[in-house]
Enzyme design. Sequence first.
Site, PDB file in Angstrom:
ATOM      1  N   ALA A  20       0.820  -1.214   0.000  1.00 50.94           N
ATOM      2  CA  ALA A  20       0.000   0.000   0.000  1.00 50.94           C
ATOM      3  C   ALA A  20       0.851   1.260   0.000  1.00 50.94           C
ATOM      4  CB  ALA A  20      -0.892  -0.012   1.230  1.00 50.94           C
ATOM      5  N   ASP A 131       3.357  -9.252  12.025  1.00 48.79           N
ATOM      6  CA  ASP A 131       4.334  -8.477  11.249  1.00 48.79           C
ATOM      7  C   ASP A 131       4.953  -7.387  12.126  1.00 48.79           C
ATOM      8  OD1 ASP A 131       5.830  -7.826   9.008  1.00 48.79           O
ATOM      9  OD2 ASP A 131       4.216  -6.719   8.007  1.00 48.79           O
TER      10      ASP A 131
HETATM   11  P1  ATP Z   1       4.636  -3.335   4.727  1.00 48.20           P
HETATM   12  O1  ATP Z   1       5.439  -3.503   3.495  1.00 48.20           O
HETATM   13  O2  ATP Z   1       5.475  -3.149   5.958  1.00 48.20           O
HETATM   14  O3  ATP Z   1       3.576  -4.359   4.911  1.00 48.20           O
HETATM   15  P2  ATP Z   1       2.479  -1.546   4.213  1.00 48.20           P
HETATM   16  O4  ATP Z   1       2.381  -1.382   2.730  1.00 48.20           O
HETATM   17  O5  ATP Z   1       1.550  -2.523   4.808  1.00 48.20           O
HETATM   18  O6  ATP Z   1       3.944  -1.900   4.609  1.00 48.20           O
HETATM   19  P3  ATP Z   1       2.284   0.374   6.369  1.00 48.20           P
HETATM   20  O7  ATP Z   1       3.366  -0.311   7.119  1.00 48.20           O
HETATM   21  O8  ATP Z   1       0.939   0.326   6.977  1.00 48.20           O
HETATM   22  O9  ATP Z   1       2.252  -0.111   4.837  1.00 48.20           O
HETATM   23  O10 ATP Z   1       2.691   1.894   6.171  1.00 48.20           O
HETATM   24  C1  ATP Z   1       3.868   2.250   5.447  1.00 48.20           C
HETATM   25  C2  ATP Z   1       4.575   3.433   6.106  1.00 48.20           C
HETATM   26  O11 ATP Z   1       3.710   4.581   6.145  1.00 48.20           O
HETATM   27  C3  ATP Z   1       4.951   3.196   7.561  1.00 48.20           C
HETATM   28  O12 ATP Z   1       6.166   2.514   7.687  1.00 48.20           O
HETATM   29  C4  ATP Z   1       5.003   4.628   8.094  1.00 48.20           C
HETATM   30  O13 ATP Z   1       6.211   5.250   7.723  1.00 48.20           O
HETATM   31  C5  ATP Z   1       3.885   5.318   7.339  1.00 48.20           C
HETATM   32  N1  ATP Z   1       2.617   5.285   8.117  1.00 48.20           N
HETATM   33  C6  ATP Z   1       1.747   4.267   8.186  1.00 48.20           C
HETATM   34  N2  ATP Z   1       0.687   4.559   8.968  1.00 48.20           N
HETATM   35  C7  ATP Z   1       0.886   5.806   9.430  1.00 48.20           C
HETATM   36  C8  ATP Z   1       0.130   6.705  10.299  1.00 48.20           C
HETATM   37  N3  ATP Z   1      -1.037   6.321  10.842  1.00 48.20           N
HETATM   38  N4  ATP Z   1       0.647   7.919  10.558  1.00 48.20           N
HETATM   39  C9  ATP Z   1       1.832   8.290  10.001  1.00 48.20           C
HETATM   40  N5  ATP Z   1       2.581   7.515   9.184  1.00 48.20           N
HETATM   41  C10 ATP Z   1       2.130   6.293   8.887  1.00 48.20           C
HETATM   42 MG    MG Z   2       4.450  -1.890   7.158  1.00 48.05          MG
HETATM   43 MG    MG Z   3       1.776  -4.398   5.794  1.00 50.30          MG
END
Ligand code: ATP
Ligand code: MG
Ligand code: MG
Length: 282
Positions: A20, A131
Amino acid sequence: GKVLGKRYEIIEKIGGGGMAIVYKAKCALLNRFVAIKVLRPEFINDKDLLDKFRKESQAAASLSHPNIVNVYDVGEEDDIYYIVMEYVNGKTLKEVIKEKGKLNKDEILDFTRQIALALKHAHANHVVHRDIKPHNILITEDHRAKVTDFGIALAATSSTITNTGSIIGSVHYFSPEQARGGYTDEKSDLYSLGIVMYEMATGRLPFEGDAPITIALKHIQENPELPSQYNPSISKDLEIIIMKLLQKEQINRYANAAALIEDLYKVKNNFELGDMDNTLRM
Ligand code: ATP
Ligand code: MG
Ligand code: MG
């Protein structure tokens, strides 16, 4: 700029992982900032991932705790799938570790306690995170830790490998049972938290390798070097806690997050840890 769901105005991109992209946005109605996690467009036809994304919203939305990023809303429009959550102004724990190199005892105890409180709440609600890693822990300016990214929390199968063959989660933080593709539970989160503590204490990971499979095998087969090898100033009691979290067998780890919190409290207050003589002999 672009408006989602008629009430969220996108301000800027703040992050992105495998699945995402995360944006900072403003909720016009409530006049507050929010973070909006949007499923990457290349995945909207991937039933597996779409399902995972929906489950992530459900898992996270079922929890309400000061150390867990609060989910406000979910939406789907014009093939855009999104989760609206509390905006956390700060850094990821990964960035904090990178900046400081190593964290001191008080910082380690404080962050670990906050993450353990989040896990205690999630586990009490039958949500296993699966995770836990520093990228998924946000640290505010006043040192509050907030766990985010429940992306694989409710994944129905215990498997860490999707139908399309990609590995879910980060192998550096996998528990041995997760690395084996076996049954994962609350204790798997505790192991991952042990890796995070190790990293805070030493500035490095216990298991490294060129390929994911190499790292996975080390989780299963190899004993980590004691954290004091890399940080001589690390206290014995903190080291005992880390090694008790990193036990290969689920049964040898802490029984639950509450038991871990109890020991963190003891270390904080210089009380003796009971019955731990064997923990350092793995
Ligand atoms: P992963 O590859 O770890 O599964 P992901 O695509 O699921 O990542 P997230 O880990 O939810 O995505 O978010 C990615 C990044 O966005 C986080 O590492 C952080 O830097 C930022 N982020 C996520 N949620 C928030 C929030 N609520 N407020 C501020 N920054 C955020
Ligand atoms: Mg993440
Ligand atoms: Mg994730």
